[in-house]
Write a protein that holds these residues in place. Structure first.
Motif, PDB file in Angstrom:
ATOM      1  N   LEU A  87       0.831  -1.204   0.000  1.00 18.73           N
ATOM      2  CA  LEU A  87       0.000   0.000   0.000  1.00 18.73           C
ATOM      3  C   LEU A  87       0.864   1.253   0.000  1.00 18.73           C
ATOM      4  CD1 LEU A  87      -2.658   1.581   0.326  1.00 18.73           C
ATOM      5  CD2 LEU A  87      -2.415   1.279   2.808  1.00 18.73           C
ATOM      6  N   VAL A  88       1.813   1.305   0.914  1.00 23.62           N
ATOM      7  CA  VAL A  88       2.696   2.471   0.983  1.00 23.62           C
ATOM      8  C   VAL A  88       3.482   2.622  -0.318  1.00 23.62           C
ATOM      9  CG1 VAL A  88       4.672   3.489   2.162  1.00 23.62           C
ATOM     10  CG2 VAL A  88       2.873   2.388   3.489  1.00 23.62           C
ATOM     11  N   GLY A  89       3.928   1.495  -0.874  1.00 22.38           N
ATOM     12  CA  GLY A  89       4.661   1.549  -2.134  1.00 22.38           C
ATOM     13  C   GLY A  89       3.829   2.141  -3.254  1.00 22.38           C
ATOM     14  N   SER A 165      15.731   7.557  -1.477  1.00 25.41           N
ATOM     15  CA  SER A 165      16.653   6.608  -2.102  1.00 25.41           C
ATOM     16  C   SER A 165      16.032   5.840  -3.261  1.00 25.41           C
ATOM     17  CB  SER A 165      17.169   5.617  -1.053  1.00 25.41           C
ATOM     18  OG  SER A 165      16.096   4.891  -0.468  1.00 25.41           O
ATOM     19  N   TYR A 166      14.702   5.798  -3.348  1.00 22.68           N
ATOM     20  CA  TYR A 166      14.094   5.048  -4.446  1.00 22.68           C
ATOM     21  C   TYR A 166      14.036   5.853  -5.753  1.00 22.68           C
ATOM     22  CZ  TYR A 166       9.605   7.448  -3.499  1.00 22.68           C
ATOM     23  OH  TYR A 166       8.614   8.383  -3.314  1.00 22.68           O
ATOM     24  N   PRO A 184       9.512   1.687  -3.402  1.00 24.25           N
ATOM     25  CA  PRO A 184       9.508   2.270  -2.057  1.00 24.25           C
ATOM     26  C   PRO A 184       8.713   1.426  -1.074  1.00 24.25           C
ATOM     27  CG  PRO A 184       7.967   3.440  -3.454  1.00 24.25           C
ATOM     28  CD  PRO A 184       8.682   2.453  -4.337  1.00 24.25           C
ATOM     29  N   ASN A 185       8.966   1.642   0.214  1.00 25.48           N
ATOM     30  CA  ASN A 185       8.217   0.962   1.267  1.00 25.48           C
ATOM     31  C   ASN A 185       7.959   1.934   2.410  1.00 25.48           C
ATOM     32  OD1 ASN A 185      10.634   1.017   2.893  1.00 25.48           O
ATOM     33  ND2 ASN A 185      11.341  -0.796   1.767  1.00 25.48           N
ATOM     34  N   SER A 186       7.489   1.432   3.547  1.00 28.07           N
ATOM     35  CA  SER A 186       7.109   2.307   4.661  1.00 28.07           C
ATOM     36  C   SER A 186       8.286   3.104   5.218  1.00 28.07           C
ATOM     37  CB  SER A 186       6.452   1.489   5.783  1.00 28.07           C
ATOM     38  OG  SER A 186       7.341   0.507   6.288  1.00 28.07           O
ATOM     39  N   GLN A 187       9.517   2.648   4.982  1.00 26.64           N
ATOM     40  CA  GLN A 187      10.690   3.382   5.446  1.00 26.64           C
ATOM     41  C   GLN A 187      10.879   4.694   4.689  1.00 26.64           C
ATOM     42  OE1 GLN A 187      12.468   2.329   8.155  1.00 26.64           O
ATOM     43  NE2 GLN A 187      10.855   0.769   8.226  1.00 26.64           N
ATOM     44  N   HIS A 188      10.215   4.821   3.550  1.00 22.99           N
ATOM     45  CA  HIS A 188      10.353   6.018   2.730  1.00 22.99           C
ATOM     46  C   HIS A 188       9.264   7.058   3.009  1.00 22.99           C
ATOM     47  CE1 HIS A 188      12.552   2.957   0.255  1.00 22.99           C
ATOM     48  NE2 HIS A 188      13.428   3.930   0.228  1.00 22.99           N
ATOM     49  N   GLU A 192       6.552  10.613  10.668  1.00 28.60           N
ATOM     50  CA  GLU A 192       6.414   9.524  11.637  1.00 28.60           C
ATOM     51  C   GLU A 192       5.141   8.740  11.345  1.00 28.60           C
ATOM     52  OE1 GLU A 192       5.657   9.028  16.428  1.00 28.60           O
ATOM     53  OE2 GLU A 192       6.703  10.811  15.692  1.00 28.60           O
ATOM     54  N   PHE A 193       5.305   7.458  11.065  1.00 29.98           N
ATOM     55  CA  PHE A 193       4.165   6.654  10.625  1.00 29.98           C
ATOM     56  C   PHE A 193       4.312   5.221  11.099  1.00 29.98           C
ATOM     57  CE2 PHE A 193       2.374   3.838   7.256  1.00 29.98           C
ATOM     58  CZ  PHE A 193       1.029   4.111   7.497  1.00 29.98           C
TER      59      PHE A 193
END
Length: 207
Positions: A87-89, A165-166, A184-188, A192-193
């Motif tokens: 989803l985040v991606g 970075s993506y 991308p993922n949640s780290q991107h 704060e999430f």
């Protein structure tokens, strides 16, 4: 949406959402709006925490609830076991968000306008759908006209966020060209999430 409304939304959440544009929402009033805003914050219930994390996505990416639900369904189709990362991606790969993350616009709303008005090209062709999800290797650039616009020049000179970075700028050295180099993922997510409450919320909703 006015700056005042954007600031109230961010104060209610207690953090700045870069996608809304102008920073400083918490500079003078870090407490939530309303007459009880300055009182000590009560611990959120489980449901309250789920709503809070979901609202962050809605406000930052400029989505309506049904739009987010559609992305949830698409994410579940892509990956059942850990669909929240998918989803985040998907949200980060939306064209309007990528235009923003490349520094072409100061907010996601401004980036969406650039896309809607035909000022953004993907793989050499104008694409006017801000919600379009990009693929690995896609090449994103502004049109020549948009590259010379005062707003895009100022945004590129002072981007709201550092380049994630993506994404990377094209090897030709032009700052108005970018490439999607990884998923991308949640780290991107640029704030704060916690993805877990969002996953729990939609699991209970049966989406």
């Amino acid at each position: 949406m006015s700056h005042r409304t954007k600031f109230k939304m961010q104060r209610a959440l207690g953090l700045e959402l870069p996608g809304l544009g102008k920073p400083g929402a918490l500079d003078t009033r870090s407490y939530p709006p309303g007459q009880h805003g300055q009182s000590k914050n009560k611990k959120l219930s489980e449901f309250g925490s789920q709503l809070r994390e979901k609202q962050k996505l809605l406000f930052h990416y400029g989505l309506r609830e049904e739009q987010l639900r559609r992305f949830v369904r698409d994410a579940r189709t892509l990956q059942q076991s850990n669909w929240i990362e998918s989803l985040v991606g998907l949200l980060e790969r939306r064209l309007d968000n990528v235009v923003f993350r490349l520094g072409f616009a100061r907010s996601i709303a401004s980036a969406r306008q650039l896309v809607n008005h035909g000022h953004v090209m993907v793989n050499g062709r104008i694409l006017t759908i801000g919600s379009a999800v990009l693929r690995l290797g896609d090449f994103i650039k502004l049109t020549a006209y948009a590259s010379d616009m005062k707003a895009t020049i100022e945004s590129r000179q002072s981007p709201r966020l550092t380049l994630p970075s993506y994404l990377q700028f094209a090897t030709d050295g032009a700052t108005d060209h970018g490439v999607l180099r990884m998923l991308p993922n949640s780290q991107h997510v640029p704030f704060e999430f916690d993805p877990r409450p969002v996953a729990e919320y939609y699991a209970k909703q049966g989406v």
